[in-house]
Motif scaffolding. Structure first.
Motif, PDB file in Angstrom:
ATOM      1  N   GLY A 113       0.781  -1.230   0.000  1.00 19.88           N
ATOM      2  CA  GLY A 113       0.000   0.000   0.000  1.00 19.88           C
ATOM      3  C   GLY A 113       0.810   1.276   0.000  1.00 19.88           C
ATOM      4  N   ASP A 114       2.112   1.172  -0.298  1.00 24.86           N
ATOM      5  CA  ASP A 114       2.998   2.341  -0.303  1.00 24.86           C
ATOM      6  C   ASP A 114       2.817   3.172   0.969  1.00 24.86           C
ATOM      7  OD1 ASP A 114       4.936   4.084  -1.200  1.00 24.86           O
ATOM      8  OD2 ASP A 114       3.574   5.217  -2.516  1.00 24.86           O
ATOM      9  N   CYS A 115       2.820   2.479   2.105  1.00 20.60           N
ATOM     10  CA  CYS A 115       2.622   3.139   3.396  1.00 20.60           C
ATOM     11  C   CYS A 115       3.942   3.500   4.070  1.00 20.60           C
ATOM     12  CB  CYS A 115       1.794   2.248   4.323  1.00 20.60           C
ATOM     13  SG  CYS A 115       2.600   0.682   4.744  1.00 20.60           S
ATOM     14  N   GLY A 116       5.058   3.215   3.382  1.00 26.67           N
ATOM     15  CA  GLY A 116       6.362   3.500   3.962  1.00 26.67           C
ATOM     16  C   GLY A 116       6.959   2.342   4.734  1.00 26.67           C
ATOM     17  N   HIS A 117       6.253   1.215   4.748  1.00 26.89           N
ATOM     18  CA  HIS A 117       6.736   0.017   5.436  1.00 26.89           C
ATOM     19  C   HIS A 117       6.753  -1.151   4.449  1.00 26.89           C
ATOM     20  CE1 HIS A 117       6.605   1.946   9.338  1.00 26.89           C
ATOM     21  NE2 HIS A 117       5.361   2.334   9.110  1.00 26.89           N
ATOM     22  N   LEU A 118       7.773  -1.979   4.565  1.00 27.26           N
ATOM     23  CA  LEU A 118       7.860  -3.155   3.702  1.00 27.26           C
ATOM     24  C   LEU A 118       6.839  -4.216   4.078  1.00 27.26           C
ATOM     25  CD1 LEU A 118      11.732  -3.270   3.491  1.00 27.26           C
ATOM     26  CD2 LEU A 118      10.246  -3.240   1.492  1.00 27.26           C
ATOM     27  N   PHE A 119       6.621  -4.372   5.378  1.00 29.34           N
ATOM     28  CA  PHE A 119       5.673  -5.380   5.861  1.00 29.34           C
ATOM     29  C   PHE A 119       4.835  -4.765   6.982  1.00 29.34           C
ATOM     30  CE2 PHE A 119       9.524  -7.527   4.419  1.00 29.34           C
ATOM     31  CZ  PHE A 119       9.019  -8.426   3.488  1.00 29.34           C
ATOM     32  N   SER A 142       9.642  -2.033  11.311  1.00 24.89           N
ATOM     33  CA  SER A 142      10.107  -3.422  11.382  1.00 24.89           C
ATOM     34  C   SER A 142      11.611  -3.510  11.136  1.00 24.89           C
ATOM     35  CB  SER A 142       9.379  -4.280  10.337  1.00 24.89           C
ATOM     36  OG  SER A 142       9.814  -3.934   9.021  1.00 24.89           O
ATOM     37  N   TYR A 143      12.139  -4.683  11.403  1.00 25.77           N
ATOM     38  CA  TYR A 143      13.542  -4.969  11.113  1.00 25.77           C
ATOM     39  C   TYR A 143      13.841  -4.735   9.637  1.00 25.77           C
ATOM     40  CZ  TYR A 143      17.701  -7.988  10.432  1.00 25.77           C
ATOM     41  OH  TYR A 143      18.936  -8.498  10.091  1.00 25.77           O
ATOM     42  N   ALA A 144      12.947  -5.176   8.771  1.00 25.17           N
ATOM     43  CA  ALA A 144      13.148  -5.015   7.331  1.00 25.17           C
ATOM     44  C   ALA A 144      13.231  -3.548   6.949  1.00 25.17           C
ATOM     45  CB  ALA A 144      12.018  -5.707   6.565  1.00 25.17           C
ATOM     46  N   ASP A 145      12.378  -2.713   7.549  1.00 27.06           N
ATOM     47  CA  ASP A 145      12.412  -1.274   7.264  1.00 27.06           C
ATOM     48  C   ASP A 145      13.755  -0.669   7.652  1.00 27.06           C
ATOM     49  OD1 ASP A 145       9.724  -1.358   6.468  1.00 27.06           O
ATOM     50  OD2 ASP A 145       8.991  -0.818   8.461  1.00 27.06           O
ATOM     51  N   MET A 146      14.201  -0.964   8.863  1.00 29.56           N
ATOM     52  CA  MET A 146      15.448  -0.392   9.353  1.00 29.56           C
ATOM     53  C   MET A 146      16.642  -0.899   8.562  1.00 29.56           C
ATOM     54  SD  MET A 146      14.822  -0.148  13.486  1.00 29.56           S
ATOM     55  CE  MET A 146      13.711  -1.544  13.719  1.00 29.56           C
ATOM     56  N   SER A 147      16.603  -2.154   8.177  1.00 29.99           N
ATOM     57  CA  SER A 147      17.697  -2.730   7.404  1.00 29.99           C
ATOM     58  C   SER A 147      17.782  -2.101   6.014  1.00 29.99           C
ATOM     59  CB  SER A 147      17.494  -4.246   7.294  1.00 29.99           C
ATOM     60  OG  SER A 147      18.504  -4.837   6.506  1.00 29.99           O
ATOM     61  N   ALA A 148      16.638  -1.900   5.359  1.00 26.79           N
ATOM     62  CA  ALA A 148      16.625  -1.272   4.033  1.00 26.79           C
ATOM     63  C   ALA A 148      17.085   0.177   4.118  1.00 26.79           C
ATOM     64  CB  ALA A 148      15.226  -1.361   3.431  1.00 26.79           C
TER      65      ALA A 148
END
Length: 226
Positions: free
Chosen positions: A149-155, A160-166
């Motif tokens: 949904g292009d909400c700024g979060h991957l999941f 999340s961990y994925a957001d911070m890692s990216a």
């Protein structure tokens, strides 16, 4: 998450630069725990690290016997922190989906620095491989973000961990790797789609990371600058 007298203290050992400890810094900050960053004298302190390199995480009195819990390897540190502070889901398959992105990102970072040490045709070939890998991960990030949904979060809808890692992945190239390759900043910035930029902004605007952004500065202007 608040700290109290039973909350362990954490020490993160790394160099004073953006690099393989950046995601761990974000995780520790977002967890709202007591932690300190140490910059060991190098290479004098190299023999005193578990595997002779950094980053290293020390959790005071964190082992079962009450001694310090010491962990090396950036991926192991990140996974431990992400699970401990619940920045990954409980479902193993969902965790694996997040962690595979992080592992691919590390492969790309390593591919970049490996090709720097090469010359002539070997360097050209490895740089081509790096370019393909970077194109692919940016495409994958963008696709996942759109599906979410292009909400700024991957999941999901929370940090999340994925957001911070990216976030750390793109920051490493735009703000650190440029010291080794003057052209890499513009090359990587061209891969940052509107969806990825939204992720970067969303991560920085999360209240859990307010302290980190205030201390380290915003990454967004570096993405937007010409």
């Amino acid at each position: 998450m608040t700290t109290d007298n039973t909350t362990p203290s954490y020490f993160l050992r790394y160099f004073d630069l953006i690099g393989l400890a950046e995601t761990s810094r974000l995780l520790l900050t977002a967890a709202k725990v007591e932690w300190t960053e140490e910059h060991p004298e190098w290479p004098q302190e190299k023999p005193n690290q578990p595997f002779g390199h950094l980053p290293v995480l020390v959790e005071k009195n964190g082992a079962e016997d009450g001694s310090d819990f010491i962990l090396s390897e950036s991926g192991s540190i990140e996974r431990y922190l992400a699970r401990t502070f619940k920045f990954v889901p409980t479902d193993l398959k969902e965790i694996a989906r997040q962690e595979q992105l992080r592992d691919q990102q590390l492969d790309i970072i390593l591919a970049f620095f490996i090709q720097l040490r090469m010359v002539d045709e070997a360097k050209k070939e490895r740089r081509g491989e790096f370019d393909v890998m970077l194109d692919k991960i940016a495409e994958i990030h963008t696709t996942i973000l759109r599906k979410n949904g292009d909400c700024g979060h991957l999941f999901g809808k929370e940090l999340s961990y994925a957001d911070m890692s990216a976030y750390a992945f793109y920051k490493i190239f735009v703000m650190y790797a440029v010291e080794f390759d003057a052209d890499i900043r513009s090359f990587v910035k061209d891969k940052i789609t509107p969806e990825i930029l939204n992720l970067i902004r969303t991560v920085e605007s999360d209240p859990l990371l307010e302290e980190h952004v205030a201390k380290k500065g915003s990454f967004v202007p570096h993405v937007l600058s010409e």
